[in-house]
Scaffold this motif. Sequence first.
Motif, PDB file in Angstrom:
ATOM      1  N   ARG A 172      43.015   2.436  -3.174  1.00 51.94           N
ATOM      2  CA  ARG A 172      42.480   1.669  -4.310  1.00 51.94           C
ATOM      3  C   ARG A 172      41.109   1.071  -4.009  1.00 51.94           C
ATOM      4  O   ARG A 172      40.511   0.435  -4.877  1.00 51.94           O
ATOM      5  CB  ARG A 172      43.442   0.523  -4.662  1.00 51.94           C
ATOM      6  CG  ARG A 172      44.821   0.985  -5.089  1.00 51.94           C
ATOM      7  CD  ARG A 172      45.814  -0.161  -5.148  1.00 51.94           C
ATOM      8  NE  ARG A 172      46.063  -0.749  -3.833  1.00 51.94           N
ATOM      9  CZ  ARG A 172      46.968  -1.699  -3.586  1.00 51.94           C
ATOM     10  NH1 ARG A 172      47.707  -2.162  -4.579  1.00 51.94           N
ATOM     11  NH2 ARG A 172      47.126  -2.182  -2.373  1.00 51.94           N
ATOM     12  N   THR A 173      40.632   1.253  -2.797  1.00 55.23           N
ATOM     13  CA  THR A 173      39.371   0.606  -2.411  1.00 55.23           C
ATOM     14  C   THR A 173      38.187   1.312  -3.063  1.00 55.23           C
ATOM     15  O   THR A 173      38.013   2.523  -2.908  1.00 55.23           O
ATOM     16  CB  THR A 173      39.210   0.637  -0.874  1.00 55.23           C
ATOM     17  OG1 THR A 173      40.430   0.209  -0.284  1.00 55.23           O
ATOM     18  CG2 THR A 173      38.060  -0.264  -0.438  1.00 55.23           C
ATOM     19  N   THR A 174      37.386   0.542  -3.760  1.00 57.02           N
ATOM     20  CA  THR A 174      36.203   1.146  -4.396  1.00 57.02           C
ATOM     21  C   THR A 174      35.143   1.443  -3.333  1.00 57.02           C
ATOM     22  O   THR A 174      35.160   0.876  -2.231  1.00 57.02           O
ATOM     23  CB  THR A 174      35.576   0.191  -5.425  1.00 57.02           C
ATOM     24  OG1 THR A 174      35.157  -1.000  -4.750  1.00 57.02           O
ATOM     25  CG2 THR A 174      36.538  -0.148  -6.544  1.00 57.02           C
TER      26      THR A 174
ATOM     27  N   ASP B 198      33.545  -1.915  -2.513  1.00 53.85           N
ATOM     28  CA  ASP B 198      34.220  -2.784  -1.549  1.00 53.85           C
ATOM     29  C   ASP B 198      34.247  -2.163  -0.157  1.00 53.85           C
ATOM     30  O   ASP B 198      34.281  -2.883   0.850  1.00 53.85           O
ATOM     31  CB  ASP B 198      35.635  -3.126  -2.041  1.00 53.85           C
ATOM     32  CG  ASP B 198      35.606  -4.162  -3.161  1.00 53.85           C
ATOM     33  OD1 ASP B 198      34.679  -5.005  -3.158  1.00 53.85           O
ATOM     34  OD2 ASP B 198      36.487  -4.131  -4.043  1.00 53.85           O
TER      35      ASP B 198
ATOM     36  N   ARG C 255      30.843  -3.221   1.138  1.00 57.05           N
ATOM     37  CA  ARG C 255      30.678  -4.668   1.336  1.00 57.05           C
ATOM     38  C   ARG C 255      31.681  -5.257   2.316  1.00 57.05           C
ATOM     39  O   ARG C 255      31.322  -6.093   3.142  1.00 57.05           O
ATOM     40  CB  ARG C 255      30.826  -5.400  -0.009  1.00 57.05           C
ATOM     41  CG  ARG C 255      29.610  -5.301  -0.890  1.00 57.05           C
ATOM     42  CD  ARG C 255      29.901  -5.808  -2.306  1.00 57.05           C
ATOM     43  NE  ARG C 255      30.235  -7.224  -2.364  1.00 57.05           N
ATOM     44  CZ  ARG C 255      29.346  -8.211  -2.374  1.00 57.05           C
ATOM     45  NH1 ARG C 255      28.065  -7.928  -2.314  1.00 57.05           N
ATOM     46  NH2 ARG C 255      29.743  -9.455  -2.472  1.00 57.05           N
ATOM     47  N   GLU C 256      32.948  -4.847   2.196  1.00 55.55           N
ATOM     48  CA  GLU C 256      33.995  -5.506   2.979  1.00 55.55           C
ATOM     49  C   GLU C 256      34.320  -4.764   4.275  1.00 55.55           C
ATOM     50  O   GLU C 256      34.603  -5.396   5.289  1.00 55.55           O
ATOM     51  CB  GLU C 256      35.260  -5.684   2.132  1.00 55.55           C
ATOM     52  CG  GLU C 256      35.037  -6.406   0.802  1.00 55.55           C
ATOM     53  CD  GLU C 256      34.395  -7.776   0.949  1.00 55.55           C
ATOM     54  OE1 GLU C 256      34.655  -8.455   1.964  1.00 55.55           O
ATOM     55  OE2 GLU C 256      33.586  -8.153   0.060  1.00 55.55           O
TER      56      GLU C 256
ATOM     57  N   GLN D 109      30.594  -3.971   5.946  1.00 55.49           N
ATOM     58  CA  GLN D 109      29.794  -5.205   5.934  1.00 55.49           C
ATOM     59  C   GLN D 109      28.328  -4.941   5.593  1.00 55.49           C
ATOM     60  O   GLN D 109      27.430  -5.599   6.104  1.00 55.49           O
ATOM     61  CB  GLN D 109      29.958  -5.972   7.243  1.00 55.49           C
ATOM     62  CG  GLN D 109      31.418  -6.334   7.486  1.00 55.49           C
ATOM     63  CD  GLN D 109      31.623  -7.387   8.561  1.00 55.49           C
ATOM     64  OE1 GLN D 109      30.688  -7.878   9.160  1.00 55.49           O
ATOM     65  NE2 GLN D 109      32.878  -7.745   8.785  1.00 55.49           N
TER      66      GLN D 109
ATOM     67  N   THR E  67      26.386  -5.697   2.863  1.00 54.62           N
ATOM     68  CA  THR E  67      26.536  -6.548   1.678  1.00 54.62           C
ATOM     69  C   THR E  67      25.300  -6.535   0.778  1.00 54.62           C
ATOM     70  O   THR E  67      25.227  -7.299  -0.176  1.00 54.62           O
ATOM     71  CB  THR E  67      26.859  -7.995   2.098  1.00 54.62           C
ATOM     72  OG1 THR E  67      25.862  -8.409   3.040  1.00 54.62           O
ATOM     73  CG2 THR E  67      28.227  -8.078   2.748  1.00 54.62           C
ATOM     74  N   GLY E  68      24.350  -5.666   1.086  1.00 53.26           N
ATOM     75  CA  GLY E  68      23.183  -5.543   0.211  1.00 53.26           C
ATOM     76  C   GLY E  68      23.573  -5.057  -1.169  1.00 53.26           C
ATOM     77  O   GLY E  68      22.977  -5.455  -2.184  1.00 53.26           O
ATOM     78  N   THR E  69      24.581  -4.226  -1.252  1.00 50.09           N
ATOM     79  CA  THR E  69      25.068  -3.733  -2.544  1.00 50.09           C
ATOM     80  C   THR E  69      25.941  -4.824  -3.156  1.00 50.09           C
ATOM     81  O   THR E  69      26.863  -5.318  -2.507  1.00 50.09           O
ATOM     82  CB  THR E  69      25.868  -2.433  -2.336  1.00 50.09           C
ATOM     83  OG1 THR E  69      25.045  -1.521  -1.595  1.00 50.09           O
ATOM     84  CG2 THR E  69      26.242  -1.811  -3.656  1.00 50.09           C
ATOM     85  N   LYS E  70      25.629  -5.207  -4.394  1.00 44.48           N
ATOM     86  CA  LYS E  70      26.244  -6.425  -4.949  1.00 44.48           C
ATOM     87  C   LYS E  70      27.380  -6.144  -5.929  1.00 44.48           C
ATOM     88  O   LYS E  70      27.367  -5.142  -6.652  1.00 44.48           O
ATOM     89  CB  LYS E  70      25.173  -7.254  -5.669  1.00 44.48           C
ATOM     90  CG  LYS E  70      23.980  -7.644  -4.804  1.00 44.48           C
ATOM     91  CD  LYS E  70      24.369  -8.396  -3.543  1.00 44.48           C
ATOM     92  CE  LYS E  70      23.143  -8.817  -2.739  1.00 44.48           C
ATOM     93  NZ  LYS E  70      23.500  -9.231  -1.374  1.00 44.48           N
ATOM     94  N   LYS E  71      28.306  -7.092  -5.978  1.00 38.01           N
ATOM     95  CA  LYS E  71      29.371  -7.057  -6.991  1.00 38.01           C
ATOM     96  C   LYS E  71      29.021  -8.083  -8.068  1.00 38.01           C
ATOM     97  O   LYS E  71      29.061  -9.288  -7.818  1.00 38.01           O
ATOM     98  CB  LYS E  71      30.722  -7.379  -6.369  1.00 38.01           C
ATOM     99  CG  LYS E  71      31.872  -7.269  -7.376  1.00 38.01           C
ATOM    100  CD  LYS E  71      33.229  -7.646  -6.770  1.00 38.01           C
ATOM    101  CE  LYS E  71      33.837  -6.499  -5.989  1.00 38.01           C
ATOM    102  NZ  LYS E  71      35.277  -6.757  -5.651  1.00 38.01           N
TER     103      LYS E  71
ATOM    104  N   ASP F  68      32.256  -5.662 -11.265  1.00 41.10           N
ATOM    105  CA  ASP F  68      33.377  -4.826 -10.824  1.00 41.10           C
ATOM    106  C   ASP F  68      33.918  -3.953 -11.963  1.00 41.10           C
ATOM    107  O   ASP F  68      35.041  -3.499 -11.914  1.00 41.10           O
ATOM    108  CB  ASP F  68      34.506  -5.701 -10.246  1.00 41.10           C
ATOM    109  CG  ASP F  68      35.109  -5.098  -8.979  1.00 41.10           C
ATOM    110  OD1 ASP F  68      34.568  -4.081  -8.493  1.00 41.10           O
ATOM    111  OD2 ASP F  68      36.123  -5.632  -8.492  1.00 41.10           O
TER     112      ASP F  68
END
Lengths: 208, 730
Positions: free
Chosen positions: A61-63, A66, A69-70, A73, A75-79, A82
Amino acid sequence: MDDRDLAVSRRGVLAAGAASVAVSQVPLSRAGAADSTAKPAQQAVRLSVNGKAHDLTLDTRTTLLDTLREHLQLTGTKKGCDHGQCGACTVLVNGQRINSCLSLAVMHQGDEVTTVEGLGTPDKLHPMQHAFVEHDAYQCGYCTPGQICSAVAVLDEIRKGVPSHVTSDLTGTMQPTNIEMRERMSGNICRCGAYSNIAEAMAQVAEG
Amino acid sequence: MEFNGPSQDAILTDPKVIGKSTRRIDGPLKTTGTAPYAYERHDVVPNQAYGYVLGAGIAKGRITAMNLEDARKAPGVIAIVAATEHEPVGSSDFNHAPLFGGRKIAHYHQAIACVVAETFEEARAAAAMIRTSYEPEDGTYDLAKVAPSAELEKGGWGDARSDRGDFEATFGAAAEKLDQHYTTPDESHAMMEPMATIAAWDGDRLTVWTSNQMINWGKESLASILSIPEDKIRVDSPYIGGGFGGKLFVRADAVMAALAAKAAKRPVKVMLQRPLIFNNTTHRPATIQRVRIGTDKQGRIQAIAHECWSGNITGQDGENATAQTNHMYAGDDRMTASYVTQLDLPEGNAMRAPGEAPGHMGLEVAIDEMAEKLGMDPIEFRILNEPKTMPAHPDRKFSERHLVRCLREGGERFGWSKRQAKPASVSDGRWLVGMGVSAGFRGAPTTKSAARVALDGNGGAKVTTDMTDIGTGSYTIIAQTAAECLGLPLEKVSVVLGDSAFPVSSGSGGQWGAASSTAGVYAACIELHRSIAQKLGIDPQTIRFEDGRVIGAGKTVPLSDLGQLAATGEIDFGDYKKGYDIGTYAGHFCEVGVDRYTGEIRIRRMLAVCDAGRILNPLSARSQVIGAMTMAAGATLMEELAVDKRFGYFVNHDLASYEVPVHADIPHQEVVFLDTPDPYSTPLQAKGVGELGICGPTAAIANAVYNATGIRVREYPITLDKMIDQLPQV
């Protein structure tokens, strides 16, 4: 719930639908038969991100968003939403821009992903990043990575002659006109309202 | 340092850094995705778990049961904090709607649970397994229906009521009269970064890495909400993905993250999911406005009244759209009144230029209508009625006010002389073309602000303050201020913001941030000057700072020789300002095309001419103004939270259905700053500009639409469905 919620009307259906989007309105009786204790499915996937290969085993299910970002790490690509509604998560996959929130990572086996971090670094900015700084084409900076990834891809689309809604001549050489760029950038919302400056930054890069 | 008289600092005679167009010092980080926002701080604390917030499915009533059994058993779940198992949290001076706890539901999507799990996907899936049943109550959701019973506002941002002379009598006897109603809808800040927080406990000490405009308010609020001492809380918010007022106050993300981290016994990160934000957090309340203007035959305003009706969950303070009317036009007999009624919608609170932004959408269209009635040009009508002192309080002088110049110079630049006064008389192919103008006013408040400035021993300096940069450019103007005061090049100054461990600043809100926080940095630099002067035996009055050196008493000493000297300073603003009306002013211009067949409205050109004190950084100040003009385009042409008057919530609670302007909607925008420093405002003679930009472009667009078509839509947003049956015959 009282019986107002049971009355069938278009508005009622809309209201219930809206509530379920935010995961707050499940009937008290068991809604589905799925076993809540079942372990989530995991799957292996190999991605190349900014030229570096990653072998990951992910909850299916992980996009892609995510994952970046997760898990990586990056994190330049922003949520921002969603939901594919704001464009803050735009990345390039095999050279084409996509909303990474609308795409599961396991759909990208073997793909080459480029994020804003892959375009340039603070010490060595990509020409588009440099133009954004020069023209103050951002304010809070949260939509900016998505704008920059989109902007790079848009100029590439125009160079390749991919038409848009506002292209008047489908057979001639396509030009990076103000309206052509603005039309193509319209999936990237900037609530700070830097649009006028983004258009100028892009024009500068388009002119070389 | 108390600022108690007009500024005369010699620093301002020939500034080298302040006032120069300067690229943002945080630009390379923001454009490469390396500026860390709240949810992204993987490095600050290990072992972060994911929290997912659940919102209430009713607008008003009680939770009768929450079945958490399946969610608790779901894979990866670490803890669940649920409203039925938790006492209501406390409140604060800055929050009205309850943030969490107990069975009572006061508004739709009020937080009722937070599920903590090892991964985001697991937390989200488990949250969907919670089954909640409710006992709904009837609520009040229809402003128009209950407006007649509204009472005078209590505790809002401006005067609830103001009177001068006898409005009713003079209006009754006036030669020419206008009496019109205007409505503006509920609006959402819709900043790009959702509210987000990582919370971690270390014993009884709480740290929140969050996204908040007002660090000290946030700390005070969290202490009061969670019933813990303020000195046990650290709030850190160095990068903020937009706020516009929506992040002035602590919201459910911070509260739930803190409670969830306690329950899970490990750090928890929470981001409010986008569809929750519109109803869970605050919004700009809708208004109903009535404007009455009476003039003599020559167009001199003799009587003017502006009344506003809005609603809020408190029933106390709402959206006071009359705020600008006391400052703008002459007229001896006048009144304003703001009435508020109780509604059970989510909490209404400050959004960019609260009151004044929607206020201009009423007043400045009424002015256009009155000018047309009188057969006068709307610029000339405004200039004829330019007051000599503050019209509602004639004893208050203007500090600096150049509104007439804004309108005149704007008119020349925009080609106003080509405007046809008769509506629907200019065509360009299928487009009907029109021009509109509006004046703009927004107050120039300033507030106490502190900072620390430290020499690093290597010829550089570091500024620390809890000031925030919400996209406004605080990092850069603060660096400019320190560089100017210490005679350093910009690149020798580093700035660290947003940490409650630093001196308390003004924060970012109400257009006070830039002027106040740079004044605080100035005060700290003056303190540092004193320490340096003392150390070197130089008279503080004659000490100079140039090219990284201290000069005075026949000595020249490099700053790098002074070691790690530091000083903290605070600016406080004395009472003397109360005798003056200190504002910011603008002339806003717009040209639109309206499709003669479909009624589609396209903005063709926009111009703002601004009188807003010394402009500290013209590059980022211009961005503030074009951004506000863009938000004004949204407010005028598309933004509207649609109220479901049966279920009591905002239906269009995401970024696809709450429409905001996109690239295709916004053409090139022009901004001109008049060179009008205001010595009465701050030591740097600066004022804010970020809210001035949204005060007026709205009405300029609306007036342009009227000029293009002859159709006056007084119910915002102006959408084609309100025009299509009235378009001129083709």
